[in-house]
Design a protein around this motif. Structure first.
Motif, mmCIF file in Angstrom:
data_model
loop_
_atom_site.group_PDB
_atom_site.id
_atom_site.type_symbol
_atom_site.label_atom_id
_atom_site.label_comp_id
_atom_site.label_asym_id
_atom_site.label_seq_id
_atom_site.Cartn_x
_atom_site.Cartn_y
_atom_site.Cartn_z
ATOM 1 N N SER A 1 -121.401 -32.686 56.459
ATOM 2 C CA SER A 1 -121.402 -31.868 57.845
ATOM 3 C C SER A 1 -120.165 -32.789 58.552
ATOM 4 N N GLY A 2 -119.929 -31.844 59.801
ATOM 5 C CA GLY A 2 -119.148 -32.348 60.914
ATOM 6 C C GLY A 2 -119.667 -33.574 61.378
ATOM 7 N N MET A 3 -120.876 -33.792 61.503
ATOM 8 C CA MET A 3 -121.510 -35.127 62.037
ATOM 9 C C MET A 3 -121.407 -36.011 61.061
ATOM 10 N N TYR B 1 -118.899 -32.725 72.150
ATOM 11 C CA TYR B 1 -120.006 -32.108 71.352
ATOM 12 C C TYR B 1 -121.189 -32.882 71.379
ATOM 13 N N GLU C 1 -111.527 -34.881 71.945
ATOM 14 C CA GLU C 1 -112.051 -33.531 71.755
ATOM 15 C C GLU C 1 -111.181 -32.667 72.552
ATOM 16 N N ASN D 1 -116.315 -28.907 73.786
ATOM 17 C CA ASN D 1 -117.551 -28.060 73.814
ATOM 18 C C ASN D 1 -118.663 -28.490 74.699
ATOM 19 N N ASP E 1 -111.317 -34.554 67.560
ATOM 20 C CA ASP E 1 -112.092 -33.457 67.064
ATOM 21 C C ASP E 1 -111.577 -32.163 67.317
ATOM 22 N N THR F 1 -111.863 -28.989 66.068
ATOM 23 C CA THR F 1 -112.971 -27.960 65.475
ATOM 24 C C THR F 1 -112.480 -26.850 66.208
ATOM 25 N N PHE F 2 -112.353 -26.740 67.520
ATOM 26 C CA PHE F 2 -111.927 -25.647 68.441
ATOM 27 C C PHE F 2 -110.808 -24.949 68.184
ATOM 28 N N SER G 1 -115.402 -30.158 62.161
ATOM 29 C CA SER G 1 -116.838 -29.381 61.539
ATOM 30 C C SER G 1 -116.204 -28.266 60.943
ATOM 31 N N LYS H 1 -117.377 -24.350 61.106
ATOM 32 C CA LYS H 1 -116.983 -23.474 62.097
ATOM 33 C C LYS H 1 -115.868 -22.555 61.634
ATOM 34 N N ILE I 1 -122.331 -25.666 55.857
ATOM 35 C CA ILE I 1 -122.288 -26.823 56.784
ATOM 36 C C ILE I 1 -121.416 -27.690 56.131
ATOM 37 N N LEU J 1 -120.607 -21.397 65.981
ATOM 38 C CA LEU J 1 -119.361 -20.714 66.560
ATOM 39 C C LEU J 1 -118.471 -20.722 65.555
HETATM 40 C C1 PLP Z 1 -120.362 -28.093 65.165
HETATM 41 C C2 PLP Z 1 -119.460 -29.426 65.897
HETATM 42 C C3 PLP Z 1 -119.661 -30.618 65.095
HETATM 43 C C4 PLP Z 1 -120.557 -30.960 64.271
HETATM 44 O O1 PLP Z 1 -120.563 -30.292 63.158
HETATM 45 P P1 PLP Z 1 -121.866 -29.938 61.916
HETATM 46 O O2 PLP Z 1 -121.035 -29.119 61.000
HETATM 47 O O3 PLP Z 1 -122.554 -29.091 62.730
HETATM 48 O O4 PLP Z 1 -122.492 -31.158 61.662
HETATM 49 C C5 PLP Z 1 -118.828 -31.487 65.630
HETATM 50 N N1 PLP Z 1 -117.957 -31.099 66.706
HETATM 51 C C6 PLP Z 1 -117.710 -29.845 67.164
HETATM 52 C C7 PLP Z 1 -116.774 -29.657 68.117
HETATM 53 C C8 PLP Z 1 -118.684 -28.957 66.746
HETATM 54 O O5 PLP Z 1 -118.510 -27.715 67.115
#
Ligand code: PLP
Length: 386
Positions: free
Chosen positions: A73-75, A98, A141, A145, A170, A172-173, A192, A195, A204, A330
């Motif tokens: 997972s992202g976490m 996040y 980040e 978020n 991070d 992700t966005f 993550s 997303k 995930i 998202l």
């Molecule tokens: C969703 C998210 C995470 C966590 O990721 P998971 O896959 O839900 O564990 C971390 N950082 C950002 C910016 C996210 O949107």
């Protein structure tokens, strides 16, 4: 290879025994040795798996990095980075991270003596001020978020170098289609993959990319020791999603811009936060930093906006959308909306929420790749009923 070619092909070779164009799903726990001390590069799937290795190579290439390490997972990817630290170490972090990241640091890692200070990293001077003798890492980040704050990575990278600190972002966005943090001097990029990278709400997952061999070796050791690995099937589904990442990010960004402009002109909307709008305080940085491989600035599909009204207005809006899905995630093809005050942040006291800028009628919108006319029509009817 250019980005779109890498998305389809990087790390992927036809299966040598059958010629299968897609990499097989190596659904196996273990691998048979030829003889003692002689394997084919794999021994046990917690340590390494061919399908996972293909995904790691693919995303590493997209980030312009040498090494990728995949997580469940992202976490678990965020957690793996924290394991590069030890008791007594201090982290300076973006303040609008996040929620899961601040929960991990404030409620779990604090028990192991790791300290964190949150600052508004959109002003990099705040980072320099927060650095202590025990500071080891800057955690960023961008965009954040849910408030979509934009941080200038080049400036933070300079500060980190002056103080000998590790940097992790991070991303992700933004995704590597719009931002490649390693090119801005960052040490580690985290995703993550749940997303935009997988993109279809199908898995995930998490990923870390780096160019530093020392960090890669430590992270591989953490991955194998802790075991928060992604399954071969999830890796395979992510690889499938990645092939269309460039196409999807183009559409998410196009739709995102059109929806942000529509919302900004709407009488029932008080404020729109979107890095692509000139009204966004980080717009100039975003224009320089979030650039597609063809050189055109793009801002992805994440929009946060405030309605004219109170918490009930937010709830009414949410209950009236028809096309958009009320969902916490998202970055997928479907348009999704979240209302922090009644969904993700109900446990946070109102004054604390307000101090963070999370007002009662704030809505986070993940604009999908449906026809933008349908998305706008849906938002418009829901706004009128709210
Ligand atoms: C969703 C998210 C995470 C966590 O990721 P998971 O896959 O839900 O564990 C971390 N950082 C950002 C910016 C996210 O949107």
């Amino acid at each position: 290879m250019k980005f779109a070619t890498q998305a389809v092909r990087a790390g992927i070779t036809p299966d040598p025994t059958t010629g299968a164009i897609l990499p097989p799903i190596y659904q196996t726990a273990t691998y048979v040795l030829d003889e003692i001390g002689k394997d084919k590069g794999f021994d046990y799937t917690r340590s390494s798996n061919p399908t996972r290795a293909t995904l790691e190579a693919n995303i590493a290439a997209l980030e312009g990095g040498q090494y990728g390490v995949s997580y469940a997972s992202g976490m678990s990817a965020v957690d793996a980075i924290s394991r590069l630290l030890k008791a007594g170490d201090h982290v300076v972090s973006s303040d609008d991270v996040y929620g899961g990241v601040s929960r991990l640091y404030n409620q779990i890692l604090n028990k192991f003596g790791i300290e964190i200070t949150y600052v508004d990293t959109t002003n990099p001077e705040n980072i320099a001020t927060a650095i202590r003798p025990t500071t080891k890492m800057i955690w960023l980040e961008t965009p954040t978020n849910p408030l979509l704050k934009v941080t200038d990575l080049d400036i933070v990278s300079q500060i980190a170098k002056e103080h000998g600190l590790l940097t992790a972002v991070d991303s992700t966005f933004a995704t590597p289609y719009l931002l490649r943090p390693l090119e801005h001097g960052m040490d580690l990029v985290v995703h993550s993959t749940t997303k935009y990278l997988s993109g279809h709400n199908q898995i995930i997952g998490g990923m870390i990319v780096t160019n530093r061999e020392d960090l890669f070796k430590e992270l591989k050791f953490v991955q194998k020791s802790v075991g928060a690995v992604s399954s071969p099937f999830d890796c395979w589904l992510t690889l499938l999603g990645l092939k269309t990442l460039p196409l999807r990010m183009e559409k998410h960004s196009q739709n995102g811009m059109a929806v942000a402009q529509f919302l900004e002109a709407h009488p029932n909307v008080q404020k729109v936060i979107y890095p692509g709008l000139p009204s966004h305080p980080g717009h100039e940085i975003a224009k320089r930093q979030m650039v597609a491989p063809n050189g055109i600035p793009m801002f992805s599909g994440m929009i946060t906006f405030e309605l004219v009204g109170d918490v009930q207005t937010g709830i009414n809006f949410m209950n009236n959308v028809r096309l958009a899905s009320l969902a916490e995630s998202l970055g997928a093809v479907e348009t999704m909306v979240t209302h922090p005050a009644s969904m993700t942040h109900t446990a946070v006291p109102r004054d604390v929420r307000y101090a963070r800028g999370l007002t009662d009628s704030l809505v986070r919108l993940s604009v999908g790749i449906e026809d933008v006319d349908d998305i706008i029509e849906d938002l418009d009817q829901a706004l009128k009923k709210a």
